[in-house]
Design a protein around this motif. Sequence first.
Motif, PDB file in Angstrom:
ATOM      1  N   UNK A 181       0.835  -1.178   0.081  1.00  0.00           N
ATOM      2  CA  UNK A 181      -0.026   0.000  -0.072  1.00  0.00           C
ATOM      3  C   UNK A 181       0.828   1.264   0.047  1.00  0.00           C
ATOM      4  N   UNK A 182       2.004   1.122   0.125  1.00  0.00           N
ATOM      5  CA  UNK A 182       2.976   2.221   0.321  1.00  0.00           C
ATOM      6  C   UNK A 182       3.488   2.483   1.632  1.00  0.00           C
ATOM      7  N   UNK A 183       2.626   2.077   2.697  1.00  0.00           N
ATOM      8  CA  UNK A 183       3.137   2.152   4.013  1.00  0.00           C
ATOM      9  C   UNK A 183       3.779   1.143   4.558  1.00  0.00           C
ATOM     10  N   UNK A 184       4.114   0.861   5.789  1.00  0.00           N
ATOM     11  CA  UNK A 184       4.871  -0.292   6.407  1.00  0.00           C
ATOM     12  C   UNK A 184       4.366  -0.543   7.698  1.00  0.00           C
ATOM     13  N   UNK A 185       4.657  -1.862   8.102  1.00  0.00           N
ATOM     14  CA  UNK A 185       4.125  -2.550   9.631  1.00  0.00           C
ATOM     15  C   UNK A 185       2.801  -2.641   9.504  1.00  0.00           C
ATOM     16  N   UNK A 186       2.028  -2.779   8.250  1.00  0.00           N
ATOM     17  CA  UNK A 186       0.648  -2.955   8.240  1.00  0.00           C
ATOM     18  C   UNK A 186       0.235  -4.224   8.998  1.00  0.00           C
ATOM     19  N   UNK A 187      -0.984  -4.199   9.398  1.00  0.00           N
ATOM     20  CA  UNK A 187      -1.706  -5.429   9.810  1.00  0.00           C
ATOM     21  C   UNK A 187      -1.541  -6.646   8.843  1.00  0.00           C
ATOM     22  N   UNK A 188      -1.996  -6.287   7.906  1.00  0.00           N
ATOM     23  CA  UNK A 188      -2.020  -7.380   6.764  1.00  0.00           C
ATOM     24  C   UNK A 188      -0.721  -8.060   6.449  1.00  0.00           C
ATOM     25  N   UNK A 189       0.337  -7.269   6.573  1.00  0.00           N
ATOM     26  CA  UNK A 189       1.832  -7.829   6.664  1.00  0.00           C
ATOM     27  C   UNK A 189       2.034  -8.821   7.547  1.00  0.00           C
ATOM     28  N   UNK A 190       1.154  -8.982   8.750  1.00  0.00           N
ATOM     29  CA  UNK A 190       1.337  -9.715   9.694  1.00  0.00           C
ATOM     30  C   UNK A 190       0.383 -10.954   9.848  1.00  0.00           C
ATOM     31  N   UNK A 191      -0.661 -10.842   8.909  1.00  0.00           N
ATOM     32  CA  UNK A 191      -1.873 -11.808   9.177  1.00  0.00           C
ATOM     33  C   UNK A 191      -2.219 -12.172   7.665  1.00  0.00           C
TER      34      UNK A 191
END
Lengths: 305, 305
Positions: free
Chosen positions: A179-189
């Motif tokens: 998405x262009x950000x970092x540390x997003x919830x989606x990146x963990x689950x």
Amino acid sequence: MSKYIIGIDVGGTNVKLGLVNGKGDIIGRLSFSTKNVAATPEKLTAAICEAAGAILRKDRIPKDMISGVGVGLPGLVDVKNGIVRVLPNIPGWKDVLLRKAMEKKLGLAVRLENDVNMIALGEWQYGAGKGLTDAMFVTLGTGVGAGLILNGAIYRGPGFAAGEIGHIPLNEGGPVCGCGGWGCFERYVGNQELRQIAAKMFNEPDIALEEIYNKAVEGKKKALKFWDMIGERVGNGLVGPVNLLNPQAIVVGGGVARSFAFLEPAIVRTLRRRSMRTQGEMVRVIKAQLDDDAGIIGARVLLHT
Amino acid sequence: MSKYIIGIDVGGTNVKLGLVNGKGDIIGRLSFSTKNVAATPEKLTAAICEAAGAILRKDRIPKDMISGVGVGLPGLVDVKNGIVRVLPNIPGWKDVLLRKAMEKKLGLAVRLENDVNMIALGEWQYGAGKGLTDAMFVTLGTGVGAGLILNGAIYRGPGFAAGEIGHIPLNEGGPVCGCGGWGCFERYVGNQELRQIAAKMFNEPDIALEEIYNKAVEGKKKALKFWDMIGERVGNGLVGPVNLLNPQAIVVGGGVARSFAFLEPAIVRTLRRRSMRTQGEMVRVIKAQLDDDAGIIGARVLLHT
């Protein structure tokens, strides 16, 4: 309302259509592969309209028995003006006036909606969310999203982009996200991450999440531990939205929700532990009920509310 | 509506009353120290009612010119039933039927509200939020909270606990918070944390935030750097709620908002960089306009919507 509606769930892989009666039951189905016709928005639109006609012919339903057509799309949809802004996984869709095009071809009222919101509408009125006024309908899959029911109505946001629970950051220095950000919830689950964790944990590069589900059903400790850890990750990502919105419930759907029974204890435990008191005590965690049909049944809610 | 209302802002330190006309102007004021009378809820209630009578006598306003009384309270308020559930910083308040008690004493319609929501209502209708339908009114101070205007109405949540933006976790391993959670936004931008950062950065254990504001006005580099860093922290905490709710605007108030001009570039920069595209491009960051009066003026909105 005794008339039928046609619900259409447009995905990157398949387009699924359903004829939905007044009770929210799907009484006719049809689907086709998106890939074959997705070369241009015009071709896909034509194929969708053709399929809508075919489902009526197949079940011998006269058009005047149809009160409308609801279409769920995997991207940004201007619900008010019936415009598909962009579909990240289906090339070529940019500011397409899909509602107008479909209404002209079909001679029926058409309404568009984001697919995750459509699922939320379906689960809310005909599935696990019956009677709720304030709830988050979370979909756990390759992507992680949510449809928000707030004050007894779907909350879309002024840019129709609300509900992106998967892009709430959980760590300041977390992994970069699409998405262009970092540390997003989606990146963990998200499924991709889950498969990586699974591959390491089971020392099998291609182990399927379904297999770990089956192992958990058999009571295998490592599999139970895997889902418990994922549940804790899910719970950690839900703390923020739960504290912010104070929902009555979180309805969990999507592919990973198949393992709901193994995820739930850890989700609830983490929410109780890390959320604020009022919010943590109030929120219930519920399994979605309609599976893949929610996105079709939701069209009935969209058209009649 | 040509009648007046009485707005009452109950704080842990002071109780402030204002007589508000139909244009949202405060035309009479009165305040007293909470500490002197806060021994019991009954004493504080009596003092508030006494002051409400006094403000009318002082300005020679007959009671039938008052359409109602709105009270903002620093804690969990059951707005529907007029019950103060708990006030964390004023001892003894637990499930107090304040509305009923005040209506009986004053012979006027009374409505209660959480203080942060009251500020949001005031700023929304009479301050920086005019014309918005979807916005977060964030208060930066000792605590960090928000009032949410969604779909053109205040969103309180079914347990009246919504808006706790300060307790969205920003790090999985972050510092423990008074709410029972950890890594909360408030632990990164609450006044206590800001003072600690300032003490280290300026090597002065008791340096006031006001002093760093003054240094920034004078163009001192270290002070500008301090506020820029805090702005980045604020921006990082806003990414999650911005992605989730897709608001038109974030209105920033509270003590720290005095330094808004020095915070804003970093807040906006961080939001643009880390938020999703639609959400990041849409959201505006605005300074609150009504300062401490928002909590009094908000009572007018509460009573007349």
